[in-house]
Scaffold this motif. Structure first.
Motif, PDB file in Angstrom:
ATOM      1  N   ARG A  35       0.803  -1.021  -0.258  1.00 21.43           N
ATOM      2  CA  ARG A  35       0.005   0.399  -0.132  1.00 21.43           C
ATOM      3  C   ARG A  35       1.063   0.815   0.090  1.00 21.43           C
ATOM      4  N   GLY A  36       2.162   1.596   0.768  1.00 18.28           N
ATOM      5  CA  GLY A  36       2.637   2.576   0.772  1.00 18.28           C
ATOM      6  C   GLY A  36       3.215   2.905  -0.237  1.00 18.28           C
ATOM      7  N   TRP A  37       4.225   1.774  -1.560  1.00 21.83           N
ATOM      8  CA  TRP A  37       4.187   2.314  -2.771  1.00 21.83           C
ATOM      9  C   TRP A  37       3.219   2.706  -3.380  1.00 21.83           C
ATOM     10  N   LEU A  38       2.154   2.177  -3.604  1.00 19.61           N
ATOM     11  CA  LEU A  38       1.173   2.436  -4.118  1.00 19.61           C
ATOM     12  C   LEU A  38       0.659   3.578  -4.018  1.00 19.61           C
ATOM     13  N   LYS A  39       0.511   4.209  -2.926  1.00 16.51           N
ATOM     14  CA  LYS A  39       0.353   5.599  -2.894  1.00 16.51           C
ATOM     15  C   LYS A  39       1.187   6.838  -3.403  1.00 16.51           C
ATOM     16  N   GLU A  40       2.308   6.144  -3.760  1.00 15.39           N
ATOM     17  CA  GLU A  40       3.116   6.686  -4.315  1.00 15.39           C
ATOM     18  C   GLU A  40       3.309   6.526  -6.136  1.00 15.39           C
ATOM     19  N   ALA A  41       2.742   5.593  -6.620  1.00 10.14           N
ATOM     20  CA  ALA A  41       2.162   5.567  -7.935  1.00 10.14           C
ATOM     21  C   ALA A  41       1.347   6.162  -8.320  1.00 10.14           C
ATOM     22  N   GLU A  42      -0.054   6.648  -7.552  1.00 14.68           N
ATOM     23  CA  GLU A  42      -1.003   6.708  -6.900  1.00 14.68           C
ATOM     24  C   GLU A  42      -0.485   8.453  -7.568  1.00 14.68           C
ATOM     25  N   LYS A  43      -0.081   8.896  -6.802  1.00 16.35           N
ATOM     26  CA  LYS A  43       0.311  10.375  -6.711  1.00 16.35           C
ATOM     27  C   LYS A  43       1.287  11.171  -8.365  1.00 16.35           C
ATOM     28  N   ARG A  44       2.264   9.990  -8.229  1.00 14.51           N
ATOM     29  CA  ARG A  44       2.781   9.953  -9.758  1.00 14.51           C
ATOM     30  C   ARG A  44       1.870  10.254 -10.996  1.00 14.51           C
TER      31      ARG A  44
END
Length: 328
Positions: free
Chosen positions: A179-188
């Motif tokens: 989830r932590g990494w997916l949140k970063e991908a969402e922002k990108r």
């Protein structure tokens, strides 16, 4: 005299034409690859076991190496023609390296650590900062040199997680890490979608403080603003999105393998597969010789809006997947 002038301009014309052909060849985007097959092949070459996290780590390495080893090599920091006049491929490279940076950071602070109080893995601690140098740095240290150093440290980590004797080197496939990494991908993806949509200009309502009546911000901002991407930057944003989507597509396929049990438990594998399909659509061949910027329902296509559609759908699906992983 006229003969010499004719020869000079003839040689100059030939030089420009050859430079153009070389630029066209260097602008060809790298093909997609099978992340599991490549990791399996690499493990066999190194006589290593395909443990949890091996595919994700190897994919991060492969994507990074592609930036350096594709036709023409890494072009974003070139100071000589023809690459100094190119902008599409450098934009593509920038989109991909941004995704590399996000995953490298998540590898360092989440995937390789069992909990918040655990120590960082030494190789990842050294690898992650190497990707943060300016993408246009050409003098000492150069972007290529720093990226290669980061790749070497990632290879060290890959070998250690595959070794039974390296008990302190681990890759933890957990829902909270993912989830932590997916949140970063969402922002990108969210940022790319907004910039792509601004190709035709938009009157946007300021929603920065929406949802919290007590929220404040540093300085005043108008309630409405006109957002429009510069005509000169439209193709750059488009190719940056292509590069980011290409890298993220491979990372998600690697996650699909390494986090298979977590996704199955949450019944989220189908959601991830849908995101992958949306991103695959962003990699379709662009048949037009240039990126068109027609109005929304005009006679001419708007490639940025088409790309924004796929990225927005992928971003929405990422948000849903993140929420699904948060559920018990």
């Amino acid at each position: 005299m006229q003969q010499h002038i004719g020869k000079f301009f003839g040689a100059l014309g030939a030089f420009i034409f050859l430079g153009y052909l070389l630029a066209v060849y260097w602008s060809v985007e790298p093909d997609k690859f099978d992340v599991v097959a490549r990791a399996t092949e690499q493990a066999a070459q190194n006589n290593e076991k395909l443990v949890t996290g091996y595919v994700t780590t190897n994919t991060l390495i492969s994507v990074s190496e592609t930036l350096l080893n594709k036709p023409g090599g890494y072009l974003s920091n070139d100071m000589l023609p023809p690459s100094v006049f190119m902008d599409n491929m450098p934009a593509w490279e920038y989109g991909a390296i941004e995704m590399v940076r996000d995953l490298a950071l998540s590898m360092r602070k989440d995937f390789s650590r069992s909990q918040s109080q655990s120590t960082e893995h030494t190789a990842l601690k050294m690898a992650q900062p190497q990707f943060n140098i300016s993408s246009t740095a050409w003098a000492w240290p150069s972007a290529e040199g720093e990226y290669q150093t980061g790749i070497d440290y990632l290879k060290e980590y890959r070998s250690k997680i595959a070794s039974l004797s390296e008990r302190d080197s681990q890759f933890y496939a957990r829902a909270d890490n993912l989830r932590g990494w997916l949140k970063e991908a969402e922002k990108r993806l969210g940022s790319l979608s907004q910039r792509l949509s601004a190709s035709v200009g938009q009157d946007r309502v300021n929603t920065d403080l929406a949802g919290d009546s007590a929220a404040n911000q540093a300085t005043y901002a108008p309630s409405h603003s006109e957002i429009k991407t510069s005509w000169w930057k439209i193709d750059d944003v488009f190719y940056e999105s292509r590069g980011a989507s290409w890298a993220l597509l491979h990372f998600l396929k690697a996650i699909e393998h390494d986090f298979a049990d977590v996704l199955a438990k949450k019944n989220a594998a189908v959601s991830l597969q849908q995101i992958i399909r949306e991103l695959e659509a962003t990699q379709e061949t662009v048949w037009s010789p240039m990126i068109l910027n027609g109005s929304g329902f005009g006679l001419v296509a708007n490639h940025s809006l088409v790309m924004a559609n796929y990225i927005s759908r992928a971003n929405a699906a990422l948000i849903e997947l993140s929420e699904l992983l948060a559920q018990g």
